[in-house]
Scaffold this active site. Structure first.
Site, PDB file in Angstrom:
ATOM      1  NE  ARG A  85      36.365 -15.173 -21.676  1.00 38.09           N
ATOM      2  CZ  ARG A  85      35.842 -14.410 -20.670  1.00 38.09           C
ATOM      3  NH1 ARG A  85      35.752 -14.506 -19.613  1.00 38.09           N
ATOM      4  NH2 ARG A  85      34.959 -13.411 -21.028  1.00 38.09           N
ATOM      5  CG  HIS A 125      30.390  -7.699 -26.430  1.00 35.51           C
ATOM      6  ND1 HIS A 125      30.164  -6.218 -26.015  1.00 35.51           N
ATOM      7  CD2 HIS A 125      30.543  -8.376 -25.053  1.00 35.51           C
ATOM      8  CE1 HIS A 125      30.323  -6.034 -24.855  1.00 35.51           C
ATOM      9  NE2 HIS A 125      30.238  -7.269 -24.099  1.00 35.51           N
ATOM     10  CG  ASP A 167      28.955  -4.728 -21.320  1.00 35.27           C
ATOM     11  OD1 ASP A 167      28.756  -5.280 -20.162  1.00 35.27           O
ATOM     12  OD2 ASP A 167      29.852  -4.932 -22.077  1.00 35.27           O
ATOM     13  NE  ARG A 187      38.648 -11.644 -16.404  1.00 32.49           N
ATOM     14  CZ  ARG A 187      38.882 -13.019 -16.412  1.00 32.49           C
ATOM     15  NH1 ARG A 187      37.722 -13.673 -16.989  1.00 32.49           N
ATOM     16  NH2 ARG A 187      39.690 -13.710 -16.251  1.00 32.49           N
ATOM     17  CG  HIS A 209      29.284 -11.747 -22.014  1.00 29.38           C
ATOM     18  ND1 HIS A 209      29.297 -12.009 -20.858  1.00 29.38           N
ATOM     19  CD2 HIS A 209      28.814 -10.374 -22.341  1.00 29.38           C
ATOM     20  CE1 HIS A 209      29.081 -10.936 -20.080  1.00 29.38           C
ATOM     21  NE2 HIS A 209      28.667  -9.970 -20.892  1.00 29.38           N
ATOM     22  CE1 TYR A 260      30.142 -11.214 -12.830  1.00 29.82           C
ATOM     23  CE2 TYR A 260      28.808 -10.544 -14.769  1.00 29.82           C
ATOM     24  CZ  TYR A 260      29.861 -10.375 -14.032  1.00 29.82           C
ATOM     25  OH  TYR A 260      30.802  -9.309 -14.407  1.00 29.82           O
ATOM     26  CG  HIS A 265      24.932  -6.908 -21.988  1.00 31.80           C
ATOM     27  ND1 HIS A 265      24.716  -8.142 -21.485  1.00 31.80           N
ATOM     28  CD2 HIS A 265      26.131  -6.759 -21.782  1.00 31.80           C
ATOM     29  CE1 HIS A 265      25.894  -8.639 -21.202  1.00 31.80           C
ATOM     30  NE2 HIS A 265      26.690  -7.744 -21.119  1.00 31.80           N
TER      31      HIS A 265
HETATM   32 ZN   LIG Z   1      28.697  -7.803 -20.369  1.00 34.93          ZN
END
Ligand SMILES: [Zn+2]
Length: 394
Positions: A174, A231, A282, A53, A194, A92, A30
């Site tokens: 989400r 996760h 990650d 974020r 995720h 993404y 990941h």
């Molecule tokens: Zn991630």
């Protein structure tokens, strides 16, 4: 002459030692390559996953195909230098800043594939479907770069890739409406998601759908042996059983989970339920799968007050066999580790030394598919990272 003899002696001695501390090349299941440019820049002030974020979104807004290529090339070089032979890139940032596709709508993804090719790391490009800001909310701001509008449009774009290294990812419950998840999973091959990284995701999911994110994935047919759940930090006991019964893998990312204050995960519980665990770096706050391996055991110790959940061999399996299986890739290389570095000296030079003492800095040689992809020059890797990251923030 004297120096030459000493050099030769050192090489012979090194070769002798090397033969006792060698592990298979590891798989980093990941990765978000661009997050590497955040390292050291998000450690001031207080905050949470959600404030981090916002900083990550500032960075995402800056990427161009060229910057992305150079940054990813340096990050993949860092991975290889740490003994990683394969990467799952959870990708993404697909479109231009206002959401308009590039002339080649897969230009950003192709930049990542080209970066991996230059470095010699194997890659599974997990092309990520990301459609909503939250359940029922349209993408906002930089998220427009991520969105194809609908899973059908995502599938069309991904089909145009025409590259066997491309796999699928659902960003999270989400970011993809539940009725569109099946379209993403239908691509075939590995599917990554995720899952339950933060309690707020669970709360929003229960409020919207009346069930946990794990249950939504199960009901939409997304949970299965091809699936890797990233996760899986905040699970109910029923979620743990559901995942165990499904044959899905779980990818733990201990250094990121501690960096983002996500919480202590369920490594031991999931394993007891029959789930195979793999590892990812990650957010790249740390790129060191040795540290991730130890993190799995250490987090279980912190959670339970008991030592010794995972053997060194079991941890090594998470970083090697399981990681490759999660990505649908064959194992392909070997990693030499200095058994007499300041970290490893005196540890016995076996698998325990590799798992419980070594760091990425102790890797001396990496061979993947018969090609030497790392020769011990860690300083060169640092210079490449420095240059690439400086450009992104210029
Ligand atoms: Zn991630």
């Amino acid at each position: 002459m004297h120096r030459g003899r000493r050099g030769a002696r050192r090489r012979v001695e090194r070769a002798r030692l090397m033969s006792v501390l060698q592990i298979p090349a590891m798989a980093n299941a990941h990765s978000h390559a661009f997050h590497r440019a955040l390292r050291g820049r998000t450690q001031q002030g207080t905050g949470s996953f959600w404030t981090w974020r916002e900083q990550m979104y500032d960075l995402a807004a800056r990427l161009t195909p060229d910057l992305y290529f150079e940054l990813a090339r340096a990050v993949y070089a860092e991975m290889v230098a740490g003994g990683i032979g394969a990467v799952g890139e959870f990708h993404y940032v697909h479109h231009q800043a206002d959401g308009t596709p590039y002339d080649d709508p897969n230009e950003m993804g192709r930049a990542l594939l080209a970066a991996a090719d230059e470095v010699g790391i194997r890659i599974r490009l997990l092309d990520t479907c990301y459609l909503t800001a939250g359940i029922g909310q349209p993408p906002a701001g930089v998220q427009r770069r991520f969105s194809d509008g609908h899973a059908e449009a995502w599938a069309e774009r991904v089909a145009a890739f025409d590259d066997p290294r491309v796999g699928a990812a659902i960003h999270s419950v989400r970011a993809v409406p539940r009725e569109q998840m099946g379209t993403v999973a239908a691509l075939g091959g590995p599917v990554h998601v995720h899952l339950s990284e933060q309690p707020a995701e669970n709360e929003a999911c229960v409020a919207a759908y009346g069930v946990t994110p794990t249950r939504v994935l199960a009901e939409e047919g997304v949970l299965g042996p091809r699936t890797t759940l990233v996760h899986a930090t905040h699970l109910t006991d029923a979620d743990v059983r559901l995942i165990g019964d499904s044959g899905a893998q779980v990818c733990l990312c201990p250094t990121t989970e501690r960096d983002l204050a996500d919480g202590l995960g369920h490594g031991g519980d999931l394993r007891a339920a029959g789930t195979r665990i793999c590892l990812g770096s990650d957010s790249h706050a740390v790129v060191d799968l040795f540290e991730e391996m130890r993190g799995v055991e250490m987090h279980d110790r912190l959670r339970t007050g008991v030592r010794g959940h995972w053997s060194a061999a079991a941890l090594l399996e998470t970083a090697t066999v399981n990681g490759h299986a999660s990505l649908g890739l064959q194992e392909s290389g070997v990693v030499m580790i200095d058994p007499a570095s300041p970290r490893t000296a005196g540890t016995g030079g076996d698998v325990h030394a590799a798992v419980f003492a070594a760091t990425a800095a102790d890797v001396t040689d990496v061979v993947i598919d018969g090609r030497t992809v790392f020769d011990g020059d860690h300083a060169r890797v640092g210079r490449e990272l420095e240059a690439a990251i400086e450009k992104v923030w210029a």
